[in-house]
Write an enzyme that holds these catalytic residues in place. Structure first.
Site, mmCIF file in Angstrom:
data_model
loop_
_atom_site.group_PDB
_atom_site.id
_atom_site.type_symbol
_atom_site.label_atom_id
_atom_site.label_comp_id
_atom_site.label_asym_id
_atom_site.label_seq_id
_atom_site.Cartn_x
_atom_site.Cartn_y
_atom_site.Cartn_z
ATOM 1 C CB SER A 1 -8.156 3.877 2.805
ATOM 2 O OG SER A 1 -7.370 3.172 3.746
ATOM 3 C CB SER B 1 -8.750 1.049 5.590
ATOM 4 O OG SER B 1 -9.420 2.267 5.455
ATOM 5 C CE LYS C 1 -3.968 1.939 2.574
ATOM 6 N NZ LYS C 1 -4.847 1.811 3.766
HETATM 7 N N1 GLN Z 1 -13.311 4.655 6.151
HETATM 8 C C1 GLN Z 1 -12.742 5.082 7.382
HETATM 9 C C2 GLN Z 1 -12.301 6.510 7.286
HETATM 10 O O1 GLN Z 1 -12.494 7.089 6.285
HETATM 11 C C3 GLN Z 1 -11.622 4.177 7.773
HETATM 12 C C4 GLN Z 1 -10.392 4.426 7.010
HETATM 13 C C5 GLN Z 1 -9.277 3.530 7.424
HETATM 14 O O2 GLN Z 1 -9.483 2.507 8.096
HETATM 15 N N2 GLN Z 1 -8.073 3.942 7.082
HETATM 16 O O3 GLN Z 1 -11.766 7.060 8.192
#
Ligand code: GLN
Length: 493
Positions: free
Chosen positions: A156, A180, A78
């Site tokens: 994400s 995410s 990532k």
């Molecule tokens: N969707 C969540 C956010 O926007 C979690 C994102 C994540 O786990 N990095 O904060």
């Protein structure tokens, strides 16, 4: 030859051990797949020369009898992980041109275990999002399709999920602050594990919300998650929040026998408005575990409904502080300045042009909830709620529950551009089942468990006791086997 990219880690390891293939062959197959599947937008930066160099080194190490557990396995990383000499941009314009001078601990451990990095994977900007649409590179696309609509792979870690699901790599790293890893895994029919907070070092992972961020594996099978987690985990003296605990052989803990284990079904997760097919899948999952000899118990996690609001105070608060370092001086992008501009204008223009809309929203919310007049009303209140949520889980585990079963997401993958345009909260609701697990610091895994009416994958989440990823993976593998999820998206390469 590209078929080699479809292998799991364990199958590739067996083939390598048997001398039936080489890391170079595996890596070439993946690189060809990545090239053929450019339309998915899964990879943001591909590093073919570096990959082949590492693959040759892995083959040499194996020939010399020195093969680490991930030796020769091609993986994607990532873009949130700093990788030495390779673009590490967190999918943000503000880190344009940044090349990390050092390697994150997790990616260094994978490299030292012999893994071959193919390149950096697309994601939401600074890991803020649930659809990969906030990325400066443009969205990643879900390899699963219905009616030719382009669907999100989730976020994400959307690029990671898309790459693993489309067989562009054997596995990938992800990070999970509020879901995410697990949500994109559920949207793509892959396995995503968020370890206990502190299991993997955060050193060299671009910080979003430091008390919640955790790295984990995204793989094709539960066994692969066990193999890869072992290589990623461990104490790091350079991260004071990483735990000084031994890392067991998680793969050896896959016993296939969960007789007598107590699996909790939290009644508060039966949310109004959840589609019938998600609830039906959840019931089926419980039946599968019961058929495997587990005891299914009704449990209560009374503060669940406050988790999402608390998360969307705490995460932006920490993000606003973490992102203060992007000022145009030290990293990446600096806005062009006009005659007479001073340092304040430089900061303002750089941050205005360098951050996307969602990141700015988080910085503003975070700064607001931390401001002198509102600190007690929002930030401190949210921290108290967090303690209550943690306590809910502790009480359930104290009652002898071994793992908790819930849906992973409230829906299957949705269309790109479909959610959160008018109201960001619509997008935030994606995290309703995953966020409490981060607030409590617990390990959670999403396992592909079925298809919805349109033929899209759905995942179930299992949550375990702290530091007991081995036991969690054991239950997850039984569920994986019982669910018998074998569907795959059509090939993109
Ligand atoms: N969707 C969540 C956010 O926007 C979690 C994102 C994540 O786990 N990095 O904060």
């Amino acid at each position: 030859m590209t078929e080699l990219a479809s292998l799991t880690i364990s199958a590739a390891r067996d083939a390598l051990d048997a001398g039936e293939t080489t890391s170079v062959a595996l890596t070439e197959a993946c690189l060809a797949a990545v090239e053929g599947a450019g339309a998915l937008g899964a990879f943001a930066h591909v590093t073919p020369e570096l990959a082949l160099e590492r693959a040759r080194a892995a083959d040499a190490a194996r020939a010399g009898g020195d093969a680490g557990p991930m030796c020769g396995i091609p993986v994607g990383i990532k873009d949130l992980f700093c990788t030495e000499g390779v673009a590490s941009q967190a999918a943000s314009r503000i880190l344009e041109g940044f090349r990390s001078p050092y390697e994150s601990t997790v990616s260094a451990q994978l490299r030292d275990a012999g893994a071959v990095m193919l390149g950096k994977l697309n994601m939401d900007e600074f890991a803020m999002g649930s659809s990969n649409e906030t990325s400066v590179y443009g969205p990643a696309v879900n390899p699963w399709k219905v009616d030719d609509r382009s669907l999100t792979p989730g976020g994400s870690s959307g690029g990671s999920a898309a790459a693993v699901a489309a067989d562009l790599c054997l596995a990938a790293t992800g990070t999970d602050t509020g879901g995410s890893i697990r949500q994109p895994a559920a949207f793509t029919g892959t396995v995503g594990l968020k370890p206990t907070y502190g299991r993997c070092s955060r050193l060299g992972i671009v910080a979003f919300a430091s008390s919640l961020d955790q790295a984990g594996p995204m793989t094709k099978t539960v066994r692969d998650a066990a193999i890869m987690l072992r290589a990623m985990a461990g104490h790091d003296p350079k991260d004071s929040t990483s735990a000084d605990l031994p890392v067991p052989d998680f793969e050896a803990m896959l016993s296939g026998d969960i007789r007598g284990k107590r699996i909790g079904i939290p009644r508060e997760y039966r949310l109004e408005g959840t589609p019938d097919e998600i609830l039906a899948l959840w019931d089926r999952g419980a039946e599968m575990l019961r058929d495997a000899g587990a005891e299914i118990v009704d449990i209560s996690l009374p503060h669940t409904r406050y988790a999402l609001p608390a998360y969307y105070v705490i995460a932006p608060a920490e993000a606003s502080s973490n992102l203060a370092r992007y000022d145009g001086v030290r990293y990446g992008y600096r806005a062009p300045l006009s005659q007479g501009d001073g340092i304040v204008e430089m900061y303002e223009k750089t941050r205005a042009e360098g951050f996307g809309a969602e990141v700015k929203r988080r910085v503003m919310v975070g700064t607001y909830v931390l401001s002198a007049g509102f600190y007690d009303a929002y930030y401190n209140r949210a921290r108290k709620v967090r303690t209550l949520i943690k306590r809910d889980f502790e009480q359930v585990f104290d009652q002898g529950v071994d793992a908790i079963l819930t849906p992973a997401t409230p829906s299957a993958a949705f269309g790109l551009g479909e959610k959160g345009q008018a109201d960001p909260v619509e997008m935030y609701l994606n995290d309703v089942f995953t966020v409490p697990v981060n607030l409590a610091g617990l390990p959670g895994i999403s396992v592909p468990a079925g298809l919805d009416r349109q033929g899209l994958p759905l995942g179930l989440q299992l949550v375990g006791r702290p530091w007991e990823e081995g036991a969690l993976l054991d239950v997850a593998e039984v569920l994986e086997r019982a669910a018998g999820f074998v569907a795959k998206p059509a090939k993109w390469w």
